[in-house]
Write a protein that holds these residues in place. Sequence first.
Motif, PDB file in Angstrom:
ATOM      1  N   ALA A  49      37.362  37.191  39.350  1.00  0.00           N
ATOM      2  CA  ALA A  49      37.265  36.491  40.620  1.00  0.00           C
ATOM      3  C   ALA A  49      37.189  34.997  40.380  1.00  0.00           C
ATOM      4  CB  ALA A  49      36.038  36.950  41.404  1.00  0.00           C
ATOM      5  N   THR A  58      38.824  31.736  47.776  1.00  0.00           N
ATOM      6  CA  THR A  58      38.478  32.780  46.818  1.00  0.00           C
ATOM      7  C   THR A  58      39.695  33.575  46.378  1.00  0.00           C
ATOM      8  OG1 THR A  58      37.925  34.309  48.609  1.00  0.00           O
ATOM      9  CG2 THR A  58      36.137  32.988  47.684  1.00  0.00           C
ATOM     10  N   TYR A  59      39.600  34.112  45.168  1.00  0.00           N
ATOM     11  CA  TYR A  59      40.675  34.877  44.550  1.00  0.00           C
ATOM     12  C   TYR A  59      40.042  36.057  43.818  1.00  0.00           C
ATOM     13  CZ  TYR A  59      42.751  30.272  45.239  1.00  0.00           C
ATOM     14  OH  TYR A  59      43.168  29.084  45.784  1.00  0.00           O
ATOM     15  N   TYR A  60      40.687  37.224  43.905  1.00  0.00           N
ATOM     16  CA  TYR A  60      40.139  38.420  43.297  1.00  0.00           C
ATOM     17  C   TYR A  60      41.212  39.226  42.587  1.00  0.00           C
ATOM     18  CZ  TYR A  60      36.129  37.603  46.355  1.00  0.00           C
ATOM     19  OH  TYR A  60      35.040  37.057  46.994  1.00  0.00           O
ATOM     20  N   ASP A  62      42.917  42.715  41.778  1.00  0.00           N
ATOM     21  CA  ASP A  62      43.104  43.877  42.641  1.00  0.00           C
ATOM     22  C   ASP A  62      42.048  44.952  42.391  1.00  0.00           C
ATOM     23  OD1 ASP A  62      46.760  43.795  42.608  1.00  0.00           O
ATOM     24  OD2 ASP A  62      45.301  42.752  43.865  1.00  0.00           O
ATOM     25  N   SER A  63      41.603  45.075  41.165  1.00  0.00           N
ATOM     26  CA  SER A  63      40.669  46.125  40.800  1.00  0.00           C
ATOM     27  C   SER A  63      39.283  45.961  41.420  1.00  0.00           C
ATOM     28  CB  SER A  63      40.539  46.208  39.275  1.00  0.00           C
ATOM     29  OG  SER A  63      40.073  44.983  38.741  1.00  0.00           O
ATOM     30  N   LYS A  65      38.800  43.975  44.516  1.00  0.00           N
ATOM     31  CA  LYS A  65      38.877  43.592  45.928  1.00  0.00           C
ATOM     32  C   LYS A  65      38.140  44.601  46.805  1.00  0.00           C
ATOM     33  CE  LYS A  65      43.209  40.974  45.877  1.00  0.00           C
ATOM     34  NZ  LYS A  65      44.634  40.955  46.298  1.00  0.00           N
ATOM     35  N   GLY A  66      37.351  44.077  47.719  1.00  0.00           N
ATOM     36  CA  GLY A  66      36.577  44.921  48.608  1.00  0.00           C
ATOM     37  C   GLY A  66      35.240  45.342  48.055  1.00  0.00           C
ATOM     38  N   ARG A  67      35.017  45.138  46.759  1.00  0.00           N
ATOM     39  CA  ARG A  67      33.753  45.518  46.133  1.00  0.00           C
ATOM     40  C   ARG A  67      32.955  44.319  45.637  1.00  0.00           C
ATOM     41  NH1 ARG A  67      33.735  48.344  41.568  1.00  0.00           N
ATOM     42  NH2 ARG A  67      35.795  47.588  40.859  1.00  0.00           N
ATOM     43  N   THR A  69      32.191  40.057  45.573  1.00  0.00           N
ATOM     44  CA  THR A  69      32.274  38.845  46.366  1.00  0.00           C
ATOM     45  C   THR A  69      31.799  37.658  45.540  1.00  0.00           C
ATOM     46  OG1 THR A  69      31.837  40.074  48.413  1.00  0.00           O
ATOM     47  CG2 THR A  69      31.582  37.681  48.486  1.00  0.00           C
TER      48      THR A  69
END
Length: 119
Positions: A49, A58-60, A62-63, A65-67, A69
């Motif tokens: 991240a 912010t950048y994440y 794929d593995s 994302k959503g989990r 922050t």
Amino acid sequence: QVQLVDSGGGLVQAGGSLRLSCAASGGTFSTYAMGWFRQAPGKDREFVAGISWSFGNTYYADSVKGRFTISRDPAKITVYLQMNSLKPEDTAIYYCTAGKRGVYEPEYWGQGTQVTVSS
């Protein structure tokens, strides 16, 4: 000189949460990108991240994302990584990063903090 001190790792069960912290000093962080990389034994180091200090973009990966922050506190010159719904595959040493080249090309690294997720 830029220094990054990362902390907050530990042992947690799958589905649990941890919050990593990175205290930064010595840099012009208003022009920096900061973030987190991780590396598991026998695997390549990977981006997790990132965040721009000025605007908070912010950048994440794929593995995560959503989990996960990522956030920053300018008053404390600190970056955080809130990790929820942890999985065993998240097990790795996590490194705080910083630099002026963008989130994917850090120039400075913290010492690393171990995150272990058990099944």
